[in-house]
Design an enzyme around this catalytic site. Sequence first.
Site, PDB file in Angstrom:
ATOM      1  N   TYR A  95      28.988 -18.708  17.292  1.00 33.69           N
ATOM      2  CA  TYR A  95      30.323 -18.772  16.672  1.00 33.69           C
ATOM      3  C   TYR A  95      30.362 -19.821  15.567  1.00 33.69           C
ATOM      4  CZ  TYR A  95      31.126 -23.051  19.398  1.00 33.69           C
ATOM      5  OH  TYR A  95      31.027 -24.315  19.925  1.00 33.69           O
ATOM      6  N   GLY A 136      36.805 -15.069 -19.248  1.00 36.08           N
ATOM      7  CA  GLY A 136      37.203 -16.138 -20.158  1.00 36.08           C
ATOM      8  C   GLY A 136      36.310 -17.363 -20.133  1.00 36.08           C
ATOM      9  N   LYS A 145      28.235  -6.689 -17.478  1.00 34.92           N
ATOM     10  CA  LYS A 145      28.755  -5.938 -18.632  1.00 34.92           C
ATOM     11  C   LYS A 145      27.678  -5.022 -19.202  1.00 34.92           C
ATOM     12  CE  LYS A 145      31.811  -8.052 -21.109  1.00 34.92           C
ATOM     13  NZ  LYS A 145      32.519  -8.953 -22.012  1.00 34.92           N
ATOM     14  N   SER A 201      26.994 -27.830  19.430  1.00 34.19           N
ATOM     15  CA  SER A 201      27.921 -27.528  18.344  1.00 34.19           C
ATOM     16  C   SER A 201      27.481 -28.395  17.165  1.00 34.19           C
ATOM     17  CB  SER A 201      29.346 -27.875  18.761  1.00 34.19           C
ATOM     18  OG  SER A 201      30.201 -27.611  17.686  1.00 34.19           O
ATOM     19  N   ARG A 216      34.401  -2.733 -15.442  1.00 32.36           N
ATOM     20  CA  ARG A 216      33.868  -3.562 -14.353  1.00 32.36           C
ATOM     21  C   ARG A 216      34.811  -3.399 -13.170  1.00 32.36           C
ATOM     22  NH1 ARG A 216      35.347  -9.202 -17.395  1.00 32.36           N
ATOM     23  NH2 ARG A 216      37.595  -9.058 -17.252  1.00 32.36           N
ATOM     24  N   HIS A 243      44.132 -14.637 -20.050  1.00 32.40           N
ATOM     25  CA  HIS A 243      43.231 -15.543 -19.333  1.00 32.40           C
ATOM     26  C   HIS A 243      43.925 -16.154 -18.112  1.00 32.40           C
ATOM     27  CE1 HIS A 243      41.710 -19.675 -18.603  1.00 32.40           C
ATOM     28  NE2 HIS A 243      40.563 -19.050 -18.593  1.00 32.40           N
ATOM     29  N   CYS A 270      31.030 -26.620  13.896  1.00 33.74           N
ATOM     30  CA  CYS A 270      32.448 -26.981  13.829  1.00 33.74           C
ATOM     31  C   CYS A 270      32.778 -27.902  12.667  1.00 33.74           C
ATOM     32  CB  CYS A 270      32.897 -27.604  15.139  1.00 33.74           C
ATOM     33  SG  CYS A 270      32.009 -29.109  15.529  1.00 33.74           S
ATOM     34  N   MET A 282      33.087 -17.441 -20.874  1.00 34.63           N
ATOM     35  CA  MET A 282      32.009 -17.394 -21.857  1.00 34.63           C
ATOM     36  C   MET A 282      32.584 -16.895 -23.172  1.00 34.63           C
ATOM     37  SD  MET A 282      29.682 -17.982 -19.577  1.00 34.63           S
ATOM     38  CE  MET A 282      28.132 -17.307 -20.024  1.00 34.63           C
ATOM     39  N   ARG A 306      28.843 -10.379 -27.249  1.00 37.37           N
ATOM     40  CA  ARG A 306      29.598 -10.790 -26.058  1.00 37.37           C
ATOM     41  C   ARG A 306      28.654 -11.220 -24.954  1.00 37.37           C
ATOM     42  NH1 ARG A 306      33.043  -6.234 -27.504  1.00 37.37           N
ATOM     43  NH2 ARG A 306      35.238  -6.867 -27.448  1.00 37.37           N
TER      44      ARG A 306
END
Length: 877
Positions: free
Chosen positions: A852, A103, A24, A765, A338, A456, A832, A105, A94
């Site tokens: 992988y 919502g 922010k 694996s 944002r 919210h 895996c 904070m 804020r």
Amino acid sequence: MSNKKYVYLFQEGNASMRNLLGGKGANLAEMTNLGIPVPEGFTVTTEACVKYYSDGKKIGEEISREIVQALRVVEQTTEKKFGSKENPLLVSVRSGARVSMPGMMDTILNLGLNDDTVEGVAKLTNNIRFAYDSYRRFIQMFSDVVMGIEKRKFENILDQVKEEKGVKFDTELDANDLKGIVNKFKELYKKELGKDFPQNPEEQLFEAVTAVFSSWDNPRAIVYRRLNDIPGDWGTAVNVQRMAFGNMGNTSGTGVAFTRDPATGEKTIFGEYLINAQGEDVVAGVRTPQPLKKLQQDLPECYEKFMGIAQKLENHYRDMQDMEFTIEQGKLYFLQTRNGKRTAEAALKIAVDLVKEGLLTKDEAILKVEPKQLDSVLHPTFDTQELKKAKAIASGLPASPGAACGKVYFTAEEAKVHHQAGEDVILVRLETSPEDIEGMVASEGILTVRGGMTSHAAVVARGMGTCCVAGCGDISVDEQSKTFQIGEKKFNEGDYISLDGSTGNVYDGRIKAVEPEISGHFGTFMAWADEIRKLKVRTNADTPKDAKQAVKFGAQGIGLCRTEHMFFEEDRIPAVREMIVAKSLEQRENALAKLLPMQREDFIGIYEAMEERPVTIRLLDPPLHEFLPSEEEDIEDLAKEMGISYEELKASVDSLHEFNPMMGHRGCRLAVSYPEIARMQARAIIEAAIDVRRRKGYNIMPEIMIPLVGEIKELKFVKDTIKEVVDQIIEKENINMEYKIGTMIEIPRAAITADEIAKEAEFFSFGTNDLTQMTFGFSRDDAAKFLNYYYDNKIYEFDPFQKLDQNGVGKLVKMASELGKQTRPDIKLGICGEHGGDPSSVEFCHNVGLNYVSCSPYRVPIARLAAAQAQVKNPRQ
């Protein structure tokens, strides 16, 4: 004295300072520098928050001094003074973390008001009603957010006054009513805390900054961080900003808007506003707002200006923006912008459109969709035929798409409890608040009476991919008696309803849902992800059905086929049990002979589903006692069925009992004790491959995986057993078929001696579920009982079974990969465990050079996207 700067005026920052100023603060600074009308202010940095905690939850002198200096600059610029009776400066306080946590904070508006300044504001604006409306709001917010007095207690006073006066809206109360409310609010404050409401504005400010820092560690923020992979040591920044008032009459207002539709991704401005209101009114969903289009009639000049700035912001940030704005007596101010939260469908459309519009490259677009969000695209919608028959009993706003059906519960706690008991839950609330986060996570769907598309409930549900219908004014909820009413019909706790988050409709009873079709923007976007990524994605699948589903979702093979899952089926379990209680090798081989054709059929089905994609099949892993009953009655029934005495079977069950089965007689240890089991499985694997190759012409290369190895000699023993069987069959069938034998690395000793193990293993694996258990030394089935205490005391920030522990378990994976490659440079490396579908763990696997990852079918698209994002962030050849 350090040279560190803890407070930055908006004009001193920019968008690249996000880690320091929070999202922010960085965006407020960026907008200020772009010349967009932003009320003046300053940001207290995330580093100040971290220092607040390391200083024992105190704001140190250095930080206090910088805050006061920045405040003086804002006073000079605005020509107003904090605490002045003539021309008071009022501010909002804020929070703003690095990443948006909607919502989670706390916010305080109108800070600086007291019994004197309220008169000054009344005189300056010539509007007593406005001054006291602002004061009562401030007392309530300050008491709730800073002092922890329940908001409801103030609401009750307000409702009582409205009732006595016979009015429905706050806006119908006059100045005298509001003065009376202010006095009642101050009395409540004194009664609750035993002291007067603070009149010194600087004291108010430091209390508020402290409260925002503290809110970084409130329970709901901790839960949100754990769900969204946000480290606890980031801290939050605090933004202090001159108030712009939307509640100064009919030329004032406040609103929230998105530059594209956050539910569908359409390129049209989408927003809501309220005339004569403050920002919290829109977000909290206390009043139901007007669509932004209507602003064109109410305040046309503001509307034109707003549209120009909105477009400018979208082009500047090259992403859909979520903006908050206030109009004070005809003058427009932007309070924040944002990158907007959006549904998965919208995220995919926006990413594809931004590339088409030339605003983003494909690589940049790939980073615009959260991998976990894809979950919701892969989830069901209602069956159209069933939907035609169903009658909507109410409708609200389609706040977050998807179809949900479940039993109604009215509190987050109930939702959580019933979800844990295996029920599908719909959470019904007047409005949700951040405290409800755990109940929202546990629910299939969320229904609220109040609130708009930016409330919210809507924002959080969209982020989680949970179906939500908000602002459903057709229903009246009685949270006390746990019922809600639509017209004549009353619904009790535990009754079924169905929600359609794409239309906003609510239905009585249960409606059948269907699996999603995957096409359009999803297809385009995922094709880009596949072009970019280097890491392959396989699936964990034990049945042809799962294998087909995974292929549909883009799986490139099977990384784990658990053969024991096939043993539990009704027609096989007798033969499995017969094998277990066998007293001789001959008896055991007879039982295995019955299982052989069944196993072979399973593998044939899987090979056919996967066509020529690689398939890794793991030999029997769990301890044998899992296949036998433990209750006395079940043992008696089974003994009769098997034609043996109860005593004999009970003796077998007892002899297999283990004190710690996780570390007991399982995995390759079974194959060492009973090589005949491994022989049967190897035969089934290779015969199935030969069969499919002959019938379908597919070139199949089976990968046989030996589980739970910790010593090279153990691996060699089982490998030799398998090779003997497989080579004999290949020779006998006179076929030229390649196959690989590898192992699962799930014991720390295997990781440490991986250079030796790689002499025998052709692939590794990583079974990170067991590797995590063994490394931490706790069982995943029991860890849930104590992990919450670890989160509460900040010992762990996340569940190591859901997100890979990169410092410990990850180090073993990295070490084993490097050692394995030293011995066998072309060794194939995969993972895996459950972690194969967790985005941050997938990124880790990419970075350490695995070939992988393998995950459950529904997580395949998530892993594909996470792998592409990892490649964009850290390219590898």
